[in-house]
Design an enzyme around this catalytic site. Structure first.
Site, PDB file in Angstrom:
ATOM      1  N   GLY A 278       0.908  -1.132  -0.004  1.00  0.00           N
ATOM      2  CA  GLY A 278       0.223  -0.076   0.167  1.00  0.00           C
ATOM      3  C   GLY A 278       0.733   1.399   0.237  1.00  0.00           C
TER       4      GLY A 278
ATOM      5  CG  ASP B 103      -0.392   8.819   4.006  1.00  0.00           C
ATOM      6  OD1 ASP B 103       0.048   7.721   3.908  1.00  0.00           O
ATOM      7  OD2 ASP B 103      -0.196   9.806   4.712  1.00  0.00           O
ATOM      8  N   GLY B 104      -0.139   6.151   1.427  1.00  0.00           N
ATOM      9  CA  GLY B 104       1.031   5.630   0.778  1.00  0.00           C
ATOM     10  C   GLY B 104       2.069   6.299   1.177  1.00  0.00           C
TER      11      GLY B 104
ATOM     12  CG  ASP C  21       0.320  -8.383   6.795  1.00  0.00           C
ATOM     13  OD1 ASP C  21      -0.021  -9.064   7.914  1.00  0.00           O
ATOM     14  OD2 ASP C  21       0.484  -7.202   6.498  1.00  0.00           O
ATOM     15  CG  ASN C  22       4.070  -7.170   9.107  1.00  0.00           C
ATOM     16  OD1 ASN C  22       3.555  -6.900   7.623  1.00  0.00           O
ATOM     17  ND2 ASN C  22       3.294  -6.753   9.690  1.00  0.00           N
TER      18      ASN C  22
HETATM   19  P1  AMP Z   1       2.032  -2.737   8.047  1.00  0.00           P
HETATM   20  O1  AMP Z   1       1.376  -2.595   9.283  1.00  0.00           O
HETATM   21  O2  AMP Z   1       2.916  -1.511   7.757  1.00  0.00           O
HETATM   22  O3  AMP Z   1       2.564  -3.883   8.004  1.00  0.00           O
HETATM   23  O4  AMP Z   1       0.799  -2.513   6.939  1.00  0.00           O
HETATM   24  C1  AMP Z   1      -0.022  -3.240   6.747  1.00  0.00           C
HETATM   25  C2  AMP Z   1      -0.706  -3.008   5.576  1.00  0.00           C
HETATM   26  O5  AMP Z   1      -1.298  -1.750   5.492  1.00  0.00           O
HETATM   27  C3  AMP Z   1       0.092  -3.198   4.254  1.00  0.00           C
HETATM   28  O6  AMP Z   1      -0.896  -3.566   3.269  1.00  0.00           O
HETATM   29  C4  AMP Z   1       0.440  -1.753   3.934  1.00  0.00           C
HETATM   30  O7  AMP Z   1       1.015  -1.584   2.423  1.00  0.00           O
HETATM   31  C5  AMP Z   1      -0.685  -1.074   4.363  1.00  0.00           C
HETATM   32  N1  AMP Z   1      -0.450   0.376   4.998  1.00  0.00           N
HETATM   33  C6  AMP Z   1       0.260   0.789   5.847  1.00  0.00           C
HETATM   34  N2  AMP Z   1       0.357   2.180   6.186  1.00  0.00           N
HETATM   35  C7  AMP Z   1      -0.308   2.550   4.963  1.00  0.00           C
HETATM   36  C8  AMP Z   1      -0.152   4.151   4.317  1.00  0.00           C
HETATM   37  N3  AMP Z   1       0.136   4.891   5.018  1.00  0.00           N
HETATM   38  N4  AMP Z   1      -0.829   4.025   3.201  1.00  0.00           N
HETATM   39  C9  AMP Z   1      -1.290   2.885   2.380  1.00  0.00           C
HETATM   40  N5  AMP Z   1      -1.199   1.723   2.828  1.00  0.00           N
HETATM   41  C10 AMP Z   1      -0.605   1.519   4.250  1.00  0.00           C
HETATM   42 MG    MG Z   2       3.664  -5.082   6.617  1.00  0.00          MG
END
Ligand code: AMP
Ligand code: MG
Length: 487
Positions: free
Chosen positions: A92, A125-126, A252-253
């Site tokens: 994301g 917001d990516g 997913d992690n």
């Molecule tokens: P994470 O908790 O960082 O492992 O993220 C879990 C999911 O949320 C993954 O699919 C990430 O790409 C998405 N994600 C986390 N933060 C953002 C963000 N600021 N914008 C878009 N997608 C996000």
């Molecule tokens: Mg992740």
């Protein structure tokens, strides 16, 4: 040594096609500038460390420029988050820029985290904030220096681009390196969306690229699963032995390679606490320090479920059964070494558990205790360390057992014992408060502290003159910093 424009790309994952990832260009961040770079990670790409200081480096890793041969892709995956299945996750806010070969013939994924929105951004917001980018950078390089398998970090690029979290912050990007970015969640995605052909293509890709020796086995998928189980047992044994708490062990992690992957609200233990929860958003303590062991198995079961089209349930169950005994063997082996023991006795596990309980009850600093245990002979070390314990009688009783146990190793030269123990007991670890101090300075535009901390943590086992303060216990304000998932 290579210049930046001399990297050789071979984008194997991109060639799997649009069912596996989507072409997306990075969205640049404003006024990109180098916050910190890792010379050791740059060496993996044969890059001259001096190129980190050139403007084009910040432009490339700040999303302004791209190599002609790079093929930026957002990967598709799903996964179990806090025990519940989330059918669509995916990159994301990160992009696989491409795969690069080094002169040794190793290939490295270049993954740019914080590169802007993708079709998988959902409401996000990516972006990634400077704070979390620095944390991922420091943790990757610190774990690597501790010999704990992990993704690597090439650099952090800061910017003027505003992002909103609990307050307004600045966007940054981290360039992450890994031999693969395939997660358990990749296999889950194709399993739960019932796309056996694509799942097979993914499986064959992973086998050929990352587990080629399994292709020679009668059941390659089973051999690969077994290897993943073994690697995870060893990885989590290392986390537990070194007091590393990941914080968000969602599937997913979890890397298919069994390496530490995706850093969020992680922490290293300061005081030993088996129940420590580093993620402020983890109300139930699902990912508490001691729960990492059973959660490792839970995650492997989730992967096993996704592999049922390839492997019989009985074989999966039997292979999963290897996890806990392997974990225990690795963990005990590492902890014996940390305690300075070179032989094995039946009661070593009990001796260790008793020590951890005493440390837990007295809030003793986990890293410093083990480091100091090697400073002097067993007798002198326990005599000096007893003052750290509230239950002095309890510790004295343990100390007697330990001294007797050490004596049964035979005559040991203390100089050698110290060298051997210090080689496995770090003096410097990435304490949350140290990261926080570096982040506070960096948010004010001063990157010297991040760079210094990175340098100290790159040599965690060696005492570094002038760096005494990095080996200290946290001050009161730094003991209970709340780190949330928001990054
Ligand atoms: P994470 O908790 O960082 O492992 O993220 C879990 C999911 O949320 C993954 O699919 C990430 O790409 C998405 N994600 C986390 N933060 C953002 C963000 N600021 N914008 C878009 N997608 C996000
Ligand atoms: Mg992740």
């Amino acid at each position: 040594m290579k210049a930046l424009d001399e990297l050789t790309f071979d984008n194997r994952f991109a060639r799997l096609g649009d069912a596996f990832s989507t072409h997306v260009l990075p969205e640049p961040i404003a006024a990109p500038r180098l916050v910190v770079a890792s010379p050791a990670a740059m060496a993996l790409l044969d890059l001259d460390p001096a190129v980190a200081e050139t403007p084009v480096f910040a432009e490339l890793f700040g999303g302004h420029k791209l190599w002609a041969e790079a093929e930026p892709r957002a990967m598709i995956y799903s996964g179990h988050q806090f025990g519940s299945y989330n059918p669509q996750l995916g990159d994301g806010r990160g992009l696989l820029l491409g795969e690069v070969y080094n002169e040794a013939g190793e290939h490295w994924d270049l993954h740019l985290k914080g590169a802007g929105q993708t079709p998988y951004s959902r409401m996000g917001d990516g972006r990634a904030v400077l704070r979390s980018s620095i944390r991922e950078f420091l943790a990757s390089e610190a774990l690597n220096a501790l010999n704990i398998p992990t993704t690597r970090a090439l650099c952090v690029i800061g910017s003027d681009t505003p992002v909103w979290r609990e307050k307004q912050e600045r966007a940054a990007m981290v360039l992450r390196l890994s031999p693969s970015h395939v997660r358990f969640g990749h296999f889950e995605y194709f399993y739960y969306t019932k796309r056996p052909e694509q799942q097979k293509a993914l499986g064959e890709h992973v086998l050929a690229m990352h587990f080629p020796e399994c292709l020679e086995q009668p059941e390659p998928y089973l051999a690969m699963f077994r290897e993943i189980v073994e690697r995870n047992a060893e990885l989590i044994a290392k986390w537990q032995a070194y007091g590393f708490c990941h914080g968000v062990m969602n599937t997913d992690n979890m890397s298919i390679l069994g390496i530490t992957f995706d850093f969020g609200p992680f922490a290293f233990l300061d005081d030993f606490d088996a129940n420590f929860i580093c993620n402020h958003s983890d109300d139930q303590g699902r990912y508490s320090f001691s729960n990492q062991v059973p959660i490792g198995q839970w995650n492997l079961s989730a992967l096993a479920q996704a592999l049922t089209p390839f492997i019989s349930v009985d074989a999966l169950r039997e292979t999963l059964g290897l996890y806990l005994p392997l974990y225990q063997a690795h963990y005990l082996d590492l902890m014996r070494r940390r305690l300075g023991l070179t032989t094995a006795e039946d009661d070593d596990q009990k001796l260790l558990e008793r020590l951890l309980q005493l440390m837990q009850n007295s809030g003793v600093d986990y890293t410093l205790f083990l480091r100091r245990l090697g400073d002097e002979s067993p007798e002198l070390a326990v005599a000096r360390l007893r003052d750290d314990f509230v239950d002095i009688k309890g510790f004295d009783a343990w100390g007697e057992l330990y001294v007797a146990r050490a004596a049964r190793e035979g005559v040991v030269d203390q100089e050698q014992r110290r060298t051997r123990m210090h080689a496995v007991n770090p003096l410097y670890i990435l304490r949350n408060y140290l990261a926080q101090k570096a982040i506070d300075a960096a948010e004010g535009g001063d990157y010297a502290e991040v760079r210094r901390l990175h340098a100290v943590l790159s040599n965690p086992f060696t005492e570094q003159p002038g760096m005494e303060s990095y080996a200290e216990r946290p001050p009161e304000w730094g003991k209970h910093l709340e780190i949330s998932c928001s990054s």
